[in-house]
Design a protein around this motif. Sequence first.
Motif, short mmCIF file in Angstrom:
data_model
loop_
_atom_site.label_atom_id
_atom_site.label_comp_id
_atom_site.label_asym_id
_atom_site.label_seq_id
_atom_site.Cartn_x
_atom_site.Cartn_y
_atom_site.Cartn_z
N VAL A 270 31.45 8.51 -27.50
CA VAL A 270 30.53 9.35 -28.27
C VAL A 270 30.32 8.68 -29.62
O VAL A 270 31.28 8.34 -30.31
CB VAL A 270 31.10 10.77 -28.47
N THR A 271 29.06 8.50 -30.02
CA THR A 271 28.74 7.90 -31.31
C THR A 271 27.87 8.89 -32.09
O THR A 271 26.87 9.37 -31.58
CB THR A 271 27.99 6.58 -31.13
N VAL A 272 28.30 9.18 -33.30
CA VAL A 272 27.58 10.11 -34.17
C VAL A 272 27.27 9.39 -35.47
O VAL A 272 28.14 8.75 -36.05
CB VAL A 272 28.42 11.38 -34.44
N THR A 273 26.02 9.51 -35.93
CA THR A 273 25.63 8.96 -37.23
C THR A 273 25.29 10.12 -38.13
O THR A 273 24.46 10.96 -37.79
CB THR A 273 24.43 8.02 -37.09
N MET A 274 25.94 10.17 -39.29
CA MET A 274 25.72 11.29 -40.20
C MET A 274 25.97 10.85 -41.64
O MET A 274 26.53 9.81 -41.90
CB MET A 274 26.64 12.46 -39.85
#
Length: 109
Positions: free
Chosen positions: A73-77
């Motif tokens: 899972v990759t999240v950009t924030m």
Amino acid sequence: MISAVISLPLVWERVPGVHILALRLGRSVWNWLVSVLVLVPITLIAVEIVIYLWLAIVPQTISSDCSGSADPVTVTMRGPIVQLYPPLLVAIGLWLLHIRALSVSPRAR
């Protein structure tokens, strides 16, 4: 009350109206000691504000594989833009600079 208890003994009988960013320290050990004692928290405050700005402006990418049991899972924030902590730090820093300016100012005669 806390501000007055801390600041009054330091600035008693000093000349008011000294610029808070004045760098003239003279030869007095007291002036150098006060400046160094104020420089340490001001540096920490500046580092905290730079970290806050970095997290609020630059997107951060977080990757996790959930211990290998699922697809990665990759999240950009980004960090939150509006916070109360940075303005509070700036106010504390300005207060410390004012205390330093009064502490290193010449004595009133």
